[in-house]
Enzyme design. Sequence first.
Site, mmCIF file in Angstrom:
data_model
loop_
_atom_site.group_PDB
_atom_site.id
_atom_site.type_symbol
_atom_site.label_atom_id
_atom_site.label_comp_id
_atom_site.label_asym_id
_atom_site.label_seq_id
_atom_site.Cartn_x
_atom_site.Cartn_y
_atom_site.Cartn_z
ATOM 1 N N ASN A 396 13.299 -31.941 -5.715
ATOM 2 C CA ASN A 396 11.784 -32.016 -6.193
ATOM 3 C C ASN A 396 10.900 -32.156 -4.985
ATOM 4 O OD1 ASN A 396 9.674 -32.521 -8.217
ATOM 5 N ND2 ASN A 396 9.289 -34.277 -6.770
ATOM 6 N N ASN A 461 5.058 -27.353 -8.852
ATOM 7 C CA ASN A 461 4.413 -28.328 -8.953
ATOM 8 C C ASN A 461 2.843 -28.346 -8.392
ATOM 9 O OD1 ASN A 461 6.534 -29.241 -10.157
ATOM 10 N ND2 ASN A 461 6.929 -30.935 -8.462
ATOM 11 N N TYR A 463 -1.464 -28.886 -8.522
ATOM 12 C CA TYR A 463 -2.343 -29.996 -8.973
ATOM 13 C C TYR A 463 -4.166 -29.421 -8.543
ATOM 14 C CZ TYR A 463 0.955 -33.103 -10.274
ATOM 15 O OH TYR A 463 2.176 -33.961 -10.644
ATOM 16 N N TYR A 467 -5.888 -33.194 -6.958
ATOM 17 C CA TYR A 467 -5.665 -33.334 -5.709
ATOM 18 C C TYR A 467 -6.465 -32.265 -4.789
ATOM 19 C CZ TYR A 467 -2.137 -36.768 -7.089
ATOM 20 O OH TYR A 467 -1.677 -37.877 -7.701
ATOM 21 N N GLU A 499 5.127 -29.478 -12.848
ATOM 22 C CA GLU A 499 3.901 -30.368 -12.610
ATOM 23 C C GLU A 499 2.597 -29.929 -12.721
ATOM 24 O OE1 GLU A 499 4.654 -33.569 -9.777
ATOM 25 O OE2 GLU A 499 6.622 -33.593 -10.264
ATOM 26 N N TRP A 544 2.448 -33.005 -16.210
ATOM 27 C CA TRP A 544 2.793 -34.360 -15.613
ATOM 28 C C TRP A 544 1.874 -35.229 -16.049
ATOM 29 C CZ3 TRP A 544 7.015 -35.892 -13.146
ATOM 30 C CH2 TRP A 544 7.065 -37.101 -12.523
ATOM 31 N N LYS A 564 -1.220 -40.266 -15.142
ATOM 32 C CA LYS A 564 -1.265 -38.978 -15.736
ATOM 33 C C LYS A 564 -0.697 -38.513 -16.894
ATOM 34 C CE LYS A 564 -1.449 -36.969 -11.042
ATOM 35 N NZ LYS A 564 -1.384 -37.976 -10.181
#
Length: 586
Positions: A396, A461, A463, A467, A499, A544, A564
């Site tokens: 990961n 993953n 965001y 982020y 994610e 996530w 989250k």
Amino acid sequence: MLYPQQNLIRNKLDLSGVWDFQIDPDQMGEQKGWQNGLVDSRPIAVPGSWNEQHEDLYNYLGLAWYVKSIYIPQGWRGQRVFLRVGSACYFATVYVNGNKIGSHEGGHLPFAFEITDKIRWDTDNVIAISVENELKPTRVPSGNMNTPLLPVASFPHTTYDFFPFAGIHRPVVLYSVPQTNIDDVAVVTGIDGADGTLKVTIRLNTAASVQGSLQLTGGDATITAKLAFQDGLAEAQFTIPNAKFWSDKTPYLYDLTIQTEQDHYTLKVGIRTIAVQDSQILLNGKPAKFNGFGRHEDFIASGKGLNLPLLVKDYQLMRWTGANSYRTSHYPYSEEEMQLADREGFLIIDEIPAVSLQFEDDENIAIRHRVCLHQIDELIARDKNHPSVVMWCVANEPMTPRLNLSPSEALNDPAVAKGKDFLDKLMHHTRELDPTRLVTFATLGGTPTSWVEQCDVVCMNRYWGWYVMGGELDKALVSLEEELDAAWETWCKPIIMTEFGADTLAGMHGQPNAMWTEEYQAEYIRGHLTVAACKDYIAGMQVWNFADFAAVQSTMRVGGLNMKGVFTRIRTPKMAAHVLREFWIK
């Protein structure tokens, strides 16, 4: 590794309960004879993380001792007796009646030692297990080293964003088997039109040449076959006419019974296939979507300890959202959970504990590589017969020392070449052990393109809107769509977003939507699912996280929690959970 079971021949004794416990920060316990009993002990529940059971132990990760006295049933005489630990984080040593039996490195996977010749049959036996979870750069996962992913100072100093719970996290079991016993069973299923195919390979613990039998029951079928063991091995292949196939919608399980002259073992079998074709993942030859969650084994009081009522509750809540899949982020989950996934019909991406791998030091890389290979060996040995497990995940978010390298920088960065070699070898090793399942790893934004070449499925993953471009959801969703399209054009493989999520303080509301409010999380998830719905190459969306969970302490983590989750840590739904129902139930 076979799961222990009780039947007419085999025996099983679960030692779960309250044990004696004592920490050993000076590592003097063995010298003081603690393997024979503790003097100043306190109670501890097994299974369970010690960090959640005693306030003064919350941040303690050093050596500690568990001791319990038990009697071995007299009816076990003449059989081989084993002590099995479901999981102990991170390094454990087992003692029986003062004798050191063996050690095991790495949490989240079971290990067993034979203790037959150390048993006292006419009195009680002292079982002692020492465990420590020190954070070290050479361990997997690693700790006490810098990481570009967590630039904010945190405590404890992990390289990953979840709490490093320590202790015996799954049951400690005594079990017995006959002198010549079934040591391993491997099942491979296939589909031929309306029929199912089954190949079963059985290995004994010795190179014996004996006779046996096999029976498969279920549906309208009862199929039997004779087994002739040569040098301890036997194999049977047969067809199941008009078979009932296992899937996330109809998780049908057959009963497989294996008998030898001395032993008997049963297991559940699901007939299914998994494959990739162009932009789709095919389950039993039909397109499947992997909608669900990244999760954690985490709860108040039990920490990472096996919590069966919570497990049943979580599955009910996942079904309530319409989920059919999850990833065992970021380590293998309990065997009991895999059994429940088989029964309930969840599609599992099964992950080893290789989270936040870095490639900064040749010596550390070599040690971590050895550990990862061993973790893959143990995981596949444990989970290879679960129909729910359809994909192996070897890492990961592995990363380079500098994130988001340009293509020219990636060509000249030695860490990129080292990382590719590391990951390619893990995936190759996994396919050698099990060519019947898909193999992948979960990528981070900026992951070098070359690292992904050997993946069957691209797991991302990302965001956007948290982020990156936090608070600017409109812009973030445009960037998300552009990156997804670029990923498809680059790899032409199915893509799962493994994610995406936004921290949310339950009960915080805002108008207009603002970061940390329930409204923002709901709109964030709605936006991501809307983008994905327009992309044929998206094979799944895994939020996530399923529930808020314990993380390290930092200015990013309110109360030491990653928030989250679409459910709180105590499983209360946030607004986002209802958004998932809107998309997945329909």
